[in-house]
Design a protein around this motif. Structure first.
Motif, short mmCIF file in Angstrom:
data_model
loop_
_atom_site.label_atom_id
_atom_site.label_comp_id
_atom_site.label_asym_id
_atom_site.label_seq_id
_atom_site.Cartn_x
_atom_site.Cartn_y
_atom_site.Cartn_z
N GLN A 192 7.84 8.30 -4.85
CA GLN A 192 7.63 9.35 -5.81
C GLN A 192 8.19 9.24 -7.70
O GLN A 192 8.77 8.35 -7.49
CB GLN A 192 8.19 10.71 -5.58
CG GLN A 192 7.30 11.57 -5.06
CD GLN A 192 8.26 12.72 -4.65
OE1 GLN A 192 8.41 13.56 -5.54
NE2 GLN A 192 8.87 13.13 -4.09
N HIS A 193 7.58 8.74 -8.95
CA HIS A 193 7.66 9.11 -10.23
C HIS A 193 8.31 7.75 -9.96
O HIS A 193 9.13 7.32 -10.52
CB HIS A 193 8.80 10.09 -10.43
CG HIS A 193 8.72 11.59 -9.77
ND1 HIS A 193 7.37 11.83 -10.28
CD2 HIS A 193 8.44 12.05 -9.07
CE1 HIS A 193 7.49 12.85 -10.23
NE2 HIS A 193 8.10 13.77 -9.15
N GLU A 230 0.41 -0.88 0.26
CA GLU A 230 -0.48 0.26 0.00
C GLU A 230 0.81 1.94 -0.58
O GLU A 230 0.22 1.72 -0.81
CB GLU A 230 -1.58 -0.17 1.22
CG GLU A 230 -2.51 1.00 1.17
CD GLU A 230 -2.93 1.32 1.69
OE1 GLU A 230 -3.76 2.11 2.13
OE2 GLU A 230 -2.27 0.53 3.64
N LEU A 231 1.80 0.95 0.60
CA LEU A 231 2.77 2.36 0.11
C LEU A 231 4.08 2.63 -1.05
O LEU A 231 4.20 3.59 -0.97
CB LEU A 231 3.78 2.23 2.40
CG LEU A 231 2.74 2.12 3.48
CD1 LEU A 231 3.56 2.23 4.45
CD2 LEU A 231 1.93 3.83 3.41
N VAL A 251 -2.21 4.70 -10.17
CA VAL A 251 -3.49 5.52 -10.98
C VAL A 251 -3.11 7.29 -11.05
O VAL A 251 -3.13 7.65 -9.74
CB VAL A 251 -4.63 4.61 -10.83
CG1 VAL A 251 -5.95 5.60 -11.87
CG2 VAL A 251 -4.30 3.46 -11.00
N VAL A 252 -2.90 7.87 -11.65
CA VAL A 252 -3.14 9.36 -11.64
C VAL A 252 -3.41 9.77 -12.38
O VAL A 252 -3.71 9.31 -13.54
CB VAL A 252 -1.48 9.84 -11.98
CG1 VAL A 252 -1.05 11.81 -11.43
CG2 VAL A 252 -0.20 8.92 -11.47
N GLN A 253 -4.42 10.85 -12.17
CA GLN A 253 -5.31 11.66 -13.04
C GLN A 253 -4.28 12.97 -13.67
O GLN A 253 -3.61 13.65 -13.24
CB GLN A 253 -6.17 12.64 -11.96
CG GLN A 253 -6.62 11.79 -11.03
CD GLN A 253 -7.58 12.60 -10.28
OE1 GLN A 253 -9.11 12.65 -11.13
NE2 GLN A 253 -7.36 12.70 -9.31
N THR A 254 -4.84 13.32 -14.62
CA THR A 254 -4.27 14.45 -15.24
C THR A 254 -5.43 15.79 -15.58
O THR A 254 -6.34 15.30 -16.01
CB THR A 254 -2.96 14.27 -16.26
OG1 THR A 254 -2.67 15.28 -16.78
CG2 THR A 254 -3.74 14.08 -17.46
N PHE A 303 3.60 3.26 -3.50
CA PHE A 303 3.13 4.15 -4.30
C PHE A 303 3.18 5.06 -3.77
O PHE A 303 2.78 6.26 -4.39
CB PHE A 303 1.46 3.63 -4.43
CG PHE A 303 0.75 4.36 -4.11
CD1 PHE A 303 -0.42 4.38 -5.27
CD2 PHE A 303 0.72 5.12 -2.96
CE1 PHE A 303 -1.32 5.40 -5.03
CE2 PHE A 303 -0.68 5.79 -2.78
CZ PHE A 303 -1.51 6.11 -4.11
N ARG A 304 3.33 5.84 -2.32
CA ARG A 304 3.54 6.78 -2.20
C ARG A 304 5.86 7.09 -2.41
O ARG A 304 6.08 8.38 -2.38
CB ARG A 304 4.03 6.73 -0.10
CG ARG A 304 2.51 7.60 0.18
CD ARG A 304 2.89 7.78 1.78
NE ARG A 304 1.54 6.94 1.81
CZ ARG A 304 1.66 6.51 2.60
NH1 ARG A 304 1.90 6.82 4.34
NH2 ARG A 304 0.11 6.22 3.58
#
Ligand SMILES: Cc1cc2nc3c(=O)[nH]c(=O)nc-3n(C[C@H](O)[C@H](O)[C@H](O)COP(=O)(O)O)c2cc1C
Ligand code: SF4
Ligand code: SF4
Ligand code: SF4
Ligand code: FES
Ligand code: FES
Lengths: 598, 129
Positions: B24-25, B18-19, B65-68, B21-22
């Protein structure tokens, strides 16, 4: 655990909380609920990120957007724009973290670049109230390792070989202390964590307890195994309610997970921890006073030896270390003593956490390898002095320390080089001073603190420091003599030699150190009745420039002391004996004809 | 109660997922969903949520999953771009939650982009009409 697509980390550290981060946290919860994002976005309160000057701070992952100076009113925009629509709110991003429209990773921001986070490794990274997040980052793995793979002797050997020295001030070799406690005869022994942290301006230990309490708990358990103890105590001041609460939560969770209590991790090892609250007296940070206080008596120091390792709490052998000292232990066990010893300088290994405060752009919590220079800290990490002012000195070691002048800015910071300069590592307060700071005034500030905090048990400290303070007051009010300077020095040395505990023994240091590097400032006060920094109010003169004065009389009308007189259209004058230096006239003069003169 | 190192290790692995994904990049796969006004109007939210759901169900690591914001091709919304390290990005257009199932199964799990959903395929189709 459910999977969230986004994590919002709100800093719950000391600085940001005073800036209102609690309200921001609540606002996020509310707004996220309102936008129906509750199942997608998780809001977490972390410990200090370090850049407190830019707080309150919020980081949104997975983008890693570093928002600074966030206000409650910004939360709605972050939720609607960033979390709902994926548009990063550029105006709130920490300036340095964006480059050509791209977000830089935090490690590349100048503030973090020269830092190395060992003791602070999890601060600002994990949720301190969730033991699983600590476990995720290798938490309790070191404890598991020592319990199953190492003998107590090996653990002590590793701590010795790492070169770790106590972070509470003195810098005593930690492994050696562990060995003394282990070898001391007796069945009942104690492990104590000193979280008293009384130095003005310091908040390193508090930040570790608030941001990563489990690292201290794990280390104390390891220490318990190493010296043969079943019981630990954390002595923390009651003025740190958040640290106390996080510690309570963490201890409870550790018990539930079987990481404290009996049969830890399925072995025969048993260890538990209790919290003891201190009333916030500086002297209670001194180890013998601290133990007396835990025993339920008034926290007064007693002579050493016997040292705590031999005769400590309730007369039993006791191992006592500082919060940051403990926070380093799990990493040493996991990465090995050689790794730790490869960081830092010859005789000071590893890193040191500092609370960087005062006249510097990026105030905050930093951790640097030993041997980093004052210049690197002030210029690169701290971002220099605000307002284009000149750097004058840094004060380290709090009331037990002294200062490093600008001319010695390239000194690498470690235990021994600081001692050689006449100051101390101390627990890690670092106060940056610019040209407007008066060094006599600073010495007076620390002495006032000592006089307030002296427990009064021994006369040199009780009476001597008060005498020193009186002389300093005399000097800063313009009534000092050259004889006073001599007396001041004499007193300083005799108190150092005769006080019973460390508080009194080190109390004269700020005076001796400023006398050493800034004697000319003392002399200006005494001989010329002048404060070169323009900080000592009594020595200031407010003067009217005859050339610039148009004789409008506005100043005279506004002066609360009736100190200004003159005839309209002729230059006005200030009677220095009446002037109370309030500065009102400077503000009111429409022609900028009035100024302060040092 | 954790009774052994193995149990500790299991908790560690699960919590770390779970972590992860914290970071970065992250070096892993990034799924970028266009979520500007027109994207949302065209149904980008259910698409994004489907991705999150599927990734969790299949326990895929290293996928974020990122939004833009506006991608600039309103008529093809909802648009989803998949970035894999060292590979060209793949742009999926006119996405629906049903299409997500196939993209996750074939692209993310088996490493084969679903050509019929990509922008190239869509443009070819239009050119031939
Ligand atoms: C007046 C005085 C105050 C002290 N305050 C603290 C304190 O707040 N925190 C601390 O860890 N050590 C403090 N110390 C040092 C402790 O006595 C002790 O040396 C230290 O906690 C040992 O831990 P360490 O070896 O890990 O540094 C103080 C010492 C003196 C003389
Ligand atoms: S030196 Fe000061 S604080 Fe220490 S025992 Fe003496 S009076 Fe108390
Ligand atoms: S500083 Fe204040 S008291 Fe002094 S002359 Fe100006 S207004 Fe009057
Ligand atoms: S206000 Fe300024 S210009 Fe006017 S009389 Fe005072 S000093 Fe002179
Ligand atoms: S308290 Fe938030 S960054 Fe330090
Ligand atoms: S708003 Fe959707 S592509 Fe521009």
């Amino acid at each position: 655990m459910p999977l969230y697509r986004s994590h919002v980390l709100v800093c719950g550290g000391t600085g940001c909380t005073s800036g209102g981060s609690d309200r921001i946290y609540d606002a996020f919860l509310k707004e996220i609920e309102a936008q129906n994002l509750k199942d997608e976005v998780q809001v977490i309160r972390t410990g200090c990120f370090g850049l407190c000057a830019e707080g309150p701070i919020v980081i949104v992952y997975p983008e890693g957007a570093f928002y600074s100076k966030v206000a409650d009113s910004d939360v709605k925009e972050i939720v609607e724009e960033h979390l709902l629509k994926g548009r990063i709110v550029k105006r709130l991003l920490y300036k340095e973290s964006i480059e050509e429209g791209q977000i830089k990773s935090l490690n590349e921001v100048k503030f973090y670049k020269k830092q190395m986070r060992i003791a602070l490794r999890n601060c600002g990274v994990i949720n301190p109230e969730n033991i699983e997040e600590y476990i995720a980052y290798d938490g309790y793995k070191a404890l598991a390792k020592v319990l199953t793979e190492m003998t107590p002797e090996q653990v002590i050997d590793w701590v010795k070989r790492s070169g770790l020295r106590g972070r509470g001030g003195g810098g005593f070799p930690t492994g050696l202390k562990w060995e003394f406690a282990a070898k001391a005869p007796g069945d009942v022994k104690y492990v104590v964590c000193n979280a008293d942290e009384g130095d003005p301006g310091a908040y390193m230990d508090r930040s570790i307890l608030e941001g990563d309490p489990h690292s201290v708990i794990e280390a104390m358990a390891i220490a318990g195994y190493a010296i043969g103890s079943k019981q630990g105590y954390v002595y923390v001041r009651a003025e740190y309610p958040l640290a106390v609460k996080r510690l309570e939560v963490a201890i409870e969770q550790a018990r539930q997970y079987g990481l404290l209590g009996k049969n830890i991790l399925g072995t025969n090892f048993e260890f538990d921890i209790e919290i003891r609250l201190g009333a916030g007296a500086f002297v209670c940070g001194e180890e013998t006073a601290l133990m007396t206080s835990i025993e339920g008596h008034r926290g007064e120091p007693r002579p050493r030896p016997p040292f705590p390792a031999v005769k400590g709490l309730w007369g039993k052998p006791t191992l006592l270390n500082n919060v940051e000292t403990y926070a380093n232990i799990p990493v040493i066990i996991l990465k090995g003593p050689e790794w730790f010893a490869s960081i830092g300088t010859e005789k000071s290994k590893g890193t040191k956490v500092f609370a960087l405060v005062g006249k510097v752009n990026n105030t905050g919590l930093i951790e640097v390898p030993m041997g980093t220079t004052v210049r690197e800290i002030v210029e690169d990490i701290g971002g220099g002095i605000p307002g284009g002012k000149k750097f004058k000195a840094v004060q380290t070691g709090g009331p037990s320390g002294g200062c490093i002048p600008a001319s010695l800015m390239d000194t690498p910071i470690d235990f021994d080089s600081l001692t050689a300069l006449g100051t101390m590592m101390g627990s890690g307060g670092m106060i940056v001073m610019d040209e407007d700071t008066c060094m006599v005034d600073i010495a007076k500030f620390f002495l006032e603190f000592t006089v307030d905090e002296s427990c009064g048990k021994c006369p040199p400290c009780r009476i001597g420091t008060r005498r020193m303070l009186e002389i300093l007051q005399k000097i800063t009010s313009g009534n000092g003599t050259e004889e006073d300077l001599e007396k001041l020095e004499e007193l300083a040395y005799s108190i150092k030699d005769s006080a019973l505990c460390g508080l009194g023994q080190t109390a004269p240091n700020p005076v001796l150190s400023t006398l050493r590097y800034f004697r000319d400032e003392y002399e200006a006060h005494v001989k010329e009745k002048r404060c070169p920094a323009g900080a000592c109010k009594a020595l200031l003169r407010i003067v009217i420039d005859k050339e610039l004065c148009k004789g409008c009389g506005i100043c005279a009308k506004n002066c609360p002391a009736n100190a200004i007189t003159g005839q309209i259209k002729k230059p006005f004058e200030i009677d220095q004996s009446k002037c109370i230096k309030c500065g009102v006239c400077i503000e009111k003069c429409p022609f900028k004809a009035i100024s302060k003169k040092a | 109660m954790i009774k052994s190192i193995q149990e500790l290790e299991e908790i560690r692995k699960k919590a770390l997922e779970e972590l992860e994904f914290r970071k970065q990049h992250g070096e892993g796969i990034r799924i970028v969903v266009g979520m500007a006004t027109c994207g949302i109007a065209a149904g980008a939210r259910p698409v994004m949520l489907k991705f999150v759901e599927e990734i969790q169900k299949r326990n895929l690591k290293n996928v974020t999953v990122v939004q833009t914001g506006c991608i600039g091709l309103c008529k093809y919304e909802p648009i989803v771009e998949v970035y894999e390290p060292n590979k060209e990005k793949v742009t999926y257009v006119k996405m629906t939650p049903e299409k997500v199932l196939k993209v996750v199964a074939e692209h993310l799990v088996n490493g084969k982009p679903v050509y019929e959903y990509t922008i190239g395929y869509e443009e070819n189709k239009e050119a031939n009409n």
